[in-house]
Design an enzyme around this catalytic site. Structure first.
Site, PDB file in Angstrom:
ATOM      1  N   HIS A 288      65.883  66.634  15.732  1.00  0.00           N
ATOM      2  CA  HIS A 288      67.084  66.685  15.012  1.00  0.00           C
ATOM      3  C   HIS A 288      67.599  68.131  14.739  1.00  0.00           C
ATOM      4  O   HIS A 288      66.747  69.079  14.572  1.00  0.00           O
ATOM      5  CB  HIS A 288      67.179  65.808  13.741  1.00  0.00           C
ATOM      6  CG  HIS A 288      66.208  66.240  12.711  1.00  0.00           C
ATOM      7  ND1 HIS A 288      66.486  67.190  11.698  1.00  0.00           N
ATOM      8  CD2 HIS A 288      65.078  65.652  12.484  1.00  0.00           C
ATOM      9  CE1 HIS A 288      65.423  67.281  10.953  1.00  0.00           C
ATOM     10  NE2 HIS A 288      64.540  66.523  11.303  1.00  0.00           N
ATOM     11  N   ASP A 300      61.121  72.156  10.828  1.00  0.00           N
ATOM     12  CA  ASP A 300      61.772  70.544  10.503  1.00  0.00           C
ATOM     13  C   ASP A 300      63.247  70.822  10.715  1.00  0.00           C
ATOM     14  O   ASP A 300      63.989  71.019   9.732  1.00  0.00           O
ATOM     15  CB  ASP A 300      61.562  70.193   9.068  1.00  0.00           C
ATOM     16  CG  ASP A 300      61.907  68.827   8.807  1.00  0.00           C
ATOM     17  OD1 ASP A 300      62.223  68.126   9.911  1.00  0.00           O
ATOM     18  OD2 ASP A 300      61.792  68.058   7.757  1.00  0.00           O
ATOM     19  N   GLU A 334      69.729  63.535  10.229  1.00  0.00           N
ATOM     20  CA  GLU A 334      68.371  62.856  10.121  1.00  0.00           C
ATOM     21  C   GLU A 334      67.731  63.372   8.466  1.00  0.00           C
ATOM     22  O   GLU A 334      67.531  62.266   8.246  1.00  0.00           O
ATOM     23  CB  GLU A 334      67.373  63.627  10.743  1.00  0.00           C
ATOM     24  CG  GLU A 334      65.959  62.942  11.232  1.00  0.00           C
ATOM     25  CD  GLU A 334      65.160  63.363  10.125  1.00  0.00           C
ATOM     26  OE1 GLU A 334      64.205  62.432   9.781  1.00  0.00           O
ATOM     27  OE2 GLU A 334      65.249  64.241   9.245  1.00  0.00           O
ATOM     28  N   GLU A 335      68.097  64.196   7.948  1.00  0.00           N
ATOM     29  CA  GLU A 335      67.595  64.469   6.711  1.00  0.00           C
ATOM     30  C   GLU A 335      68.275  63.575   5.500  1.00  0.00           C
ATOM     31  O   GLU A 335      67.590  63.385   4.460  1.00  0.00           O
ATOM     32  CB  GLU A 335      67.771  66.089   6.104  1.00  0.00           C
ATOM     33  CG  GLU A 335      66.968  67.169   7.023  1.00  0.00           C
ATOM     34  CD  GLU A 335      65.483  66.926   6.900  1.00  0.00           C
ATOM     35  OE1 GLU A 335      64.866  65.996   6.130  1.00  0.00           O
ATOM     36  OE2 GLU A 335      64.640  67.504   7.539  1.00  0.00           O
ATOM     37  N   ASP A 362      59.060  65.113  15.455  1.00  0.00           N
ATOM     38  CA  ASP A 362      59.430  65.473  13.958  1.00  0.00           C
ATOM     39  C   ASP A 362      58.280  65.674  13.119  1.00  0.00           C
ATOM     40  O   ASP A 362      58.437  65.429  11.897  1.00  0.00           O
ATOM     41  CB  ASP A 362      60.799  64.778  13.471  1.00  0.00           C
ATOM     42  CG  ASP A 362      61.368  65.216  12.260  1.00  0.00           C
ATOM     43  OD1 ASP A 362      61.204  66.314  11.975  1.00  0.00           O
ATOM     44  OD2 ASP A 362      62.028  64.526  11.660  1.00  0.00           O
TER      45      ASP A 362
END
Length: 425
Positions: A288, A300, A334-335, A362
């Site tokens: 992502h 990340d 995504e987060e 991830d």
């Protein structure tokens, strides 16, 4: 980073992953046949290893990521930086010569943290390191000043519900694992609000820290009052827990200026190498692009996004054409719980039978030890054979379970899934 080209080898799996094992002349393949076929890829595996580890692609993914992270910085959902990052990657993938490079529109949350400040006023003045959690509401403009109640679990909170009313709940939950302990971050505000608390502060979901709070998304419930919520450092949570255990009164002033805006337009970024024999069948690799706003998002999940891109680059550089289409998806949102991936799934699930395997990276950018795999037993045996091709770099293990926010939608529907397992040292 140089080892992570192993993503390519999952392209060998889909011929058998969710389908009957058949020869073209109509009778079933034996596992012996499959094993021999996989062994036939030894020279190709060596060529990819040589290119990635010793050749012109050595450290390429790292260098690409470094330029990206240094140039663009954090990429919070709904932000201008995320828009810039998506445009950057669209151009980079086209320039790399990949096929069918395009953007698929989605809607993502738009939250901004604003000013944040926390101070312990009693029994002494102490500045508390604090990071608001995603989707948190703001405090009143003047902030909140209240006594603290420290608990180590939701069970303790509910047993002490009468004490918690009108107070700031501080969770000093012990770290067990990220997967288990993260529920305090995602549910802490709701559980505190249920007992009448005015705010919640959660010990960061980490095994240790250096006075460094962590952020992340949290979830409200429609029928529960929304209270401000943030993470604090492990050290501050432990300190307040010690004070509380001695019967010492703690008072904290908290001020948060968070704001939530209407959902913003964004995109999943897609590129492919089209399959030569079964172009309609998809091997999906992904990471992502979005990140939190308090770092560069290199770990990340810039690393996961860029090694997924690297998998396609290596194949292209060698002039290889896989039988099935190798599709790269760089997710957005995504987060915030896999928002972009969910909308992608809804758009493409009518063709789910064409998705042979899905992969997400991830979990960081350490040296991999193998793959986590979710799928049936026969497919797992095939994956184990495929991984023997990576013996020259000692990345051969197959673990029992794959996890990933962005690929869970597919795995729940029976599509095999994989993720990189990593050594942290």
């Amino acid at each position: 980073m140089k080892y992570l080209f192993l993503i390519f080898f999952i392209n060998l799996l889909p011929q058998y992953a969710g389908k009957s094992l058949r020869r073209s002349d109509g009778y079933s393949k034996t596992f012996y046949d499959i094993k021999n076929e996989i062994a036939g890829y030894t020279d190709i595996a060596k060529a990819i290893i040589d290119l990635a580890v010793h050749g012109k692609a050595q450290n390429r993914s790292y260098e690409r990521l470094a330029v990206f992270a240094d140039t663009i910085g954090p990429r919070l959902s709904g932000s201008k930086n995320l828009d810039i990052a998506i445009k950057y990657m669209f151009s980079a993938l086209k320039e790399d010569g990949l096929e069918n490079v395009h953007l698929e529109p989605v809607k993502v949350p738009h939250w901004e943290r604003g000013e944040e400040f926390a101070m312990m006023l009693e029994p002494r003045n102490h500045s508390i390191a604090v990071l608001g959690l995603g989707s948190s509401v703001a405090t009143p403009p003047e902030g909140i000043t209240a006594e603290v109640i420290v608990v180590s679990s939701f069970d303790e909170l509910h047993k002490r519900a009468q004490e918690a009313k009108g107070k700031i709940v501080v969770y000093n939950e012990p770290f067990i694992s990220y997967g288990e302990t993260v529920r305090y971050r995602s549910q802490g505000a709701v559980e505190a609000a249920k007992v009448g608390a005015v705010a919640s502060l959660i010990r960061s979901i980490a095994s240790f820290s250096i006075h460094s709070p962590h952020t992340g998304w949290q979830n409200y419930q429609p029928d529960v009052p929304r209270i401000p919520t943030a993470c604090i450092s492990v050290e501050d949570a432990e300190m307040m827990s010690r004070l509380s255990s001695r019967g010492i009164k703690i008072i904290v002033h908290l001020k948060m200026g968070a704001r939530t805006y209407p959902d913003s337009p964004s995109f999943n970024t897609v590129a492919e190498i089209v399959g030569s024999k079964y172009p309609e069948q998809i091997v999906l690799v992904s990471g992502h692009l979005d990140s939190w706003d308090v770092g560069q998002g290199a770990m990340d999940d810039g690393g996961g996004a860029f090694i997924s891109w690297e998998a396609l680059s290596l194949i292209k550089d060698l002039g290889l054409r896989p039988k099935r289409t190798l599709r790269l998806v760089l997710w957005t949102g995504e987060e915030q719980g896999g928002i972009g991936a969910e909308q992608y799934y809804q758009l493409h699930k009518e063709n789910i039978s064409n998705f042979d395997i899905v992969m997400e990276s991830d979990e960081g950018t350490f040296r991999p030890s193998g793959l986590g795999f979710t799928g049936n037993a026969k497919a797992r045996d095939i994956v184990k054979e495929i991984m023997t091709l990576l013996q020259p770099i000692n990345v051969t293990d197959v673990y029992d379970y794959a996890d990933g926010t962005d690929i869970d939608y597919w795995m729940r529907d029976g599509v095999p899934g994989t993720e990189l397992y990593l050594r942290s040292s």
